[in-house]
Design a protein around this motif. Sequence first.
Motif, PDB file in Angstrom:
ATOM      1  N   PRO A  69       0.816  -1.220   0.000  1.00 12.84           N
ATOM      2  CA  PRO A  69       0.000   0.000   0.000  1.00 12.84           C
ATOM      3  C   PRO A  69       0.848   1.268   0.000  1.00 12.84           C
ATOM      4  N   PRO A  70       0.284   2.383  -0.466  1.00 20.01           N
ATOM      5  CA  PRO A  70       0.993   3.657  -0.472  1.00 20.01           C
ATOM      6  C   PRO A  70       1.479   4.027   0.929  1.00 20.01           C
ATOM      7  N   GLY A  71       2.706   4.499   1.004  1.00 15.10           N
ATOM      8  CA  GLY A  71       3.276   4.899   2.279  1.00 15.10           C
ATOM      9  C   GLY A  71       4.032   3.798   3.000  1.00 15.10           C
ATOM     10  N   SER A  72       3.860   2.548   2.559  1.00 14.99           N
ATOM     11  CA  SER A  72       4.558   1.452   3.227  1.00 14.99           C
ATOM     12  C   SER A  72       6.028   1.419   2.809  1.00 14.99           C
ATOM     13  N   ALA A  73       6.873   0.911   3.691  1.00 17.91           N
ATOM     14  CA  ALA A  73       8.312   0.841   3.422  1.00 17.91           C
ATOM     15  C   ALA A  73       8.682  -0.550   2.903  1.00 17.91           C
ATOM     16  N   LEU A  74       9.564  -0.588   1.918  1.00 21.53           N
ATOM     17  CA  LEU A  74      10.080  -1.865   1.442  1.00 21.53           C
ATOM     18  C   LEU A  74      11.112  -2.394   2.436  1.00 21.53           C
ATOM     19  N   PRO A  75      11.346  -3.694   2.450  1.00 25.44           N
ATOM     20  CA  PRO A  75      12.407  -4.240   3.302  1.00 25.44           C
ATOM     21  C   PRO A  75      13.759  -3.647   2.916  1.00 25.44           C
ATOM     22  N   PRO A  76      14.768  -3.724   3.798  1.00 21.72           N
ATOM     23  CA  PRO A  76      16.102  -3.221   3.464  1.00 21.72           C
ATOM     24  C   PRO A  76      16.625  -3.857   2.174  1.00 21.72           C
ATOM     25  N   GLN A  77      17.486  -3.128   1.480  1.00 24.82           N
ATOM     26  CA  GLN A  77      17.977  -3.587   0.183  1.00 24.82           C
ATOM     27  C   GLN A  77      18.695  -4.931   0.274  1.00 24.82           C
ATOM     28  N   LYS A  78      19.472  -5.145   1.339  1.00 26.40           N
ATOM     29  CA  LYS A  78      20.169  -6.432   1.475  1.00 26.40           C
ATOM     30  C   LYS A  78      19.184  -7.584   1.577  1.00 26.40           C
ATOM     31  N   GLU A  79      18.088  -7.348   2.308  1.00 28.38           N
ATOM     32  CA  GLU A  79      17.053  -8.383   2.445  1.00 28.38           C
ATOM     33  C   GLU A  79      16.360  -8.634   1.110  1.00 28.38           C
TER      34      GLU A  79
END
Length: 234
Positions: free
Chosen positions: A16-26
């Motif tokens: 959904p809009p506003g949600s954060a993606l997991p860290p790039q390494k993950e």
Amino acid sequence: MIAADLSSKIRAGELPPGSALPPQKELSARYGVTLATLRQALKRLEDEGLLSQQAGRGTFVFSPRATYTLDSLRGFAEDLRAQGQTVTTEILGQDTGTPPDWAGTVLGDGPAVRLERLRLVAGRPAVHQLSWIRGTVLAGADLSGTSLYAALAEHGIGVRRASEVVRPALLEEPAATLLRRAPGEAVLLSERISYGLDDSALVVDRATILGSAMEIRTERAVHGLTLHWSRPAV
């Protein structure tokens, strides 16, 4: 593959809009790619307006804008589904009556079907649409999952052409409540007249389109689509 998968999840509402993606390494481990490859995919999605990469904070999802094209004789839902968008329609009202002046002057005398719909893109309200359809043949038709043009065709009524004007407007009630936005917000107002094979008016539409949810796009060619620009009446 990475960009396509994330784009699909964003447009389907899984991210959904506003949600954060997991860290790039993950993320790179999840997709089995290098950080360089992952960053290329994220940059592509950022260029498309689907992601925002913020230094020191992470990568966040933007609300994708669906595209309403003006180069074909299709309705909103057909246009959006052709782009892979998840579109649902809520029927807010469907009955027979006498059209108001803005529709009646086009459709002429006689009864018509009043059809009020709310279009949701990826589960979020995007378009409020009010249609008046000449005659009563669609009074009892289930139009929640069928386009208006297809429903008319099933009854032997063909649509030959349509004229449409799209102009800026301010959001008013009751559409504001239905679209879950504040009154006075800038929106786009589409007014469309659809004509039958005998060139008589069949349908008159008024659609309020959230600019935050949709954009209008067209392709031009020397012998292709012709656009007419004019200043709105003061």
